[in-house]
Write a protein that holds these residues in place. Structure first.
Motif, mmCIF file in Angstrom:
data_model
loop_
_atom_site.group_PDB
_atom_site.id
_atom_site.type_symbol
_atom_site.label_atom_id
_atom_site.label_comp_id
_atom_site.label_asym_id
_atom_site.label_seq_id
_atom_site.Cartn_x
_atom_site.Cartn_y
_atom_site.Cartn_z
ATOM 1 N N ALA A 43 6.157 54.708 21.703
ATOM 2 C CA ALA A 43 6.408 55.464 22.930
ATOM 3 C C ALA A 43 6.197 54.594 24.163
ATOM 4 C CB ALA A 43 5.504 56.691 22.981
ATOM 5 N N LEU A 44 5.097 53.847 24.203
ATOM 6 C CA LEU A 44 4.820 53.002 25.363
ATOM 7 C C LEU A 44 5.864 51.897 25.490
ATOM 8 C CD1 LEU A 44 0.919 52.761 25.127
ATOM 9 C CD2 LEU A 44 2.276 54.229 26.643
ATOM 10 N N ARG A 48 7.691 55.520 27.666
ATOM 11 C CA ARG A 48 7.136 56.870 27.664
ATOM 12 C C ARG A 48 5.628 56.809 27.935
ATOM 13 N NH1 ARG A 48 11.968 57.557 28.067
ATOM 14 N NH2 ARG A 48 13.212 58.911 26.720
ATOM 15 N N LYS A 49 4.977 57.963 27.882
ATOM 16 C CA LYS A 49 3.552 58.026 28.209
ATOM 17 C C LYS A 49 2.781 58.821 27.163
ATOM 18 C CE LYS A 49 4.448 61.832 31.422
ATOM 19 N NZ LYS A 49 5.914 61.798 31.251
ATOM 20 N N LEU A 50 1.475 58.674 27.242
ATOM 21 C CA LEU A 50 0.550 59.405 26.382
ATOM 22 C C LEU A 50 -0.135 60.474 27.221
ATOM 23 C CD1 LEU A 50 -1.149 59.732 23.751
ATOM 24 C CD2 LEU A 50 -2.668 57.942 24.667
ATOM 25 N N LEU A 51 -0.023 61.730 26.802
ATOM 26 C CA LEU A 51 -0.738 62.848 27.420
ATOM 27 C C LEU A 51 -1.851 63.261 26.470
ATOM 28 C CD1 LEU A 51 2.297 65.007 28.638
ATOM 29 C CD2 LEU A 51 1.008 63.301 29.939
ATOM 30 N N ALA A 82 -0.934 56.599 30.514
ATOM 31 C CA ALA A 82 -1.681 57.651 29.813
ATOM 32 C C ALA A 82 -2.318 58.570 30.849
ATOM 33 C CB ALA A 82 -2.754 57.047 28.916
ATOM 34 N N GLY A 113 5.504 66.556 30.659
ATOM 35 C CA GLY A 113 5.957 65.943 29.422
ATOM 36 C C GLY A 113 7.466 65.844 29.329
ATOM 37 N N ASP A 117 7.527 61.333 24.849
ATOM 38 C CA ASP A 117 6.106 61.158 25.164
ATOM 39 C C ASP A 117 5.282 61.537 23.943
ATOM 40 O OD1 ASP A 117 6.664 60.459 27.807
ATOM 41 O OD2 ASP A 117 6.105 62.418 28.647
ATOM 42 N N LEU A 143 8.165 66.355 22.502
ATOM 43 C CA LEU A 143 7.120 65.346 22.483
ATOM 44 C C LEU A 143 6.709 65.070 21.043
ATOM 45 C CD1 LEU A 143 6.942 66.560 25.457
ATOM 46 C CD2 LEU A 143 4.564 65.778 25.426
#
Length: 198
Positions: A43-44, A48-51, A82, A113, A117, A143
């Protein structure tokens, strides 16, 4: 007879050591942690990001993990994306007031989101409505859903693409296993993404 404080502390440390040894020898946990690291790395790499969500001590763990990803774990390197959804008191109280506590994370997942992600949901019991609702919303929005829970929380896996189960039903020990495993995951993420820079 009341136990002396140092005896209670020593007893807790002995239980902690035993729990960590169980976790270190738990092939299912280790395989799950490896897959979770790979999901977050992918994802990174894709922008994308981490929630991350959790209640109580797990909220503190969410913030801790986000800080390791955005700041750094051990190596000097670029920042990665993140967000702990446990920190914005205005959002938490507004959503709690308007929609109810059970929706404090789901509403943020809906707003922040995007497909691809990763949502990391931490619940020692696996039964927290606010966590389960966040996972449902994450699934709805495309997600990647990841859960951390304890031995009694495996039902949470129905909402997760990957579920990490700490081999304990004692909340403090579950939390310790979660954070230690998260540190290992952070190290794996950092090592993989640093290799991309070389």
């Amino acid at each position: 007879m009341t136990q002396a404080p140092d005896d209670l502390i020593a007893s807790h440390l002995a239980r902690s050591r035993a729990a960590m040894e169980r976790a270190a020898g738990d092939d299912a946990l280790l395989a799950s942690a490896g897959r979770i690291a790979a999901m977050i790395i992918a994802a990174l790499r894709d922008g994308r990001k981490l929630l991350i969500v959790g209640n109580g001590g797990s909220a503190a763990d969410a913030q801790h993990i986000a800080a390791e990803i955005v700041g750094r774990y051990k190596q000097e390197r670029p920042a990665y994306a993140a967000i702990a959804l446990t920190t914005d008191t205005s959002a938490l109280t507004a959503i709690g007031n308007d929609y109810g506590f059970d929706h404090i994370f789901a509403r943020q997942v809906e707003g922040l989101g995007i497909a691809g992600d990763v949502l990391l949901a931490i619940s020692t019991s696996g039964r927290s409505p606010s966590i389960l609702n966040a996972l449902r919303k994450g699934r709805e929005r495309g997600l990647v859903t990841v859960g951390f829970t304890g031995a009694k929380g495996v039902a949470m896996g129905e909402l997760c693409d990957e579920l990490l189960v700490a081999p304990s039903d004692d909340t403090p020990l579950i939390q310790q296993i979660h954070l230690a495993t998260a540190h290992g995951i952070c190290e794996a993420i950092e090592a993989a993404l640093m290799r991309d820079q070389s």
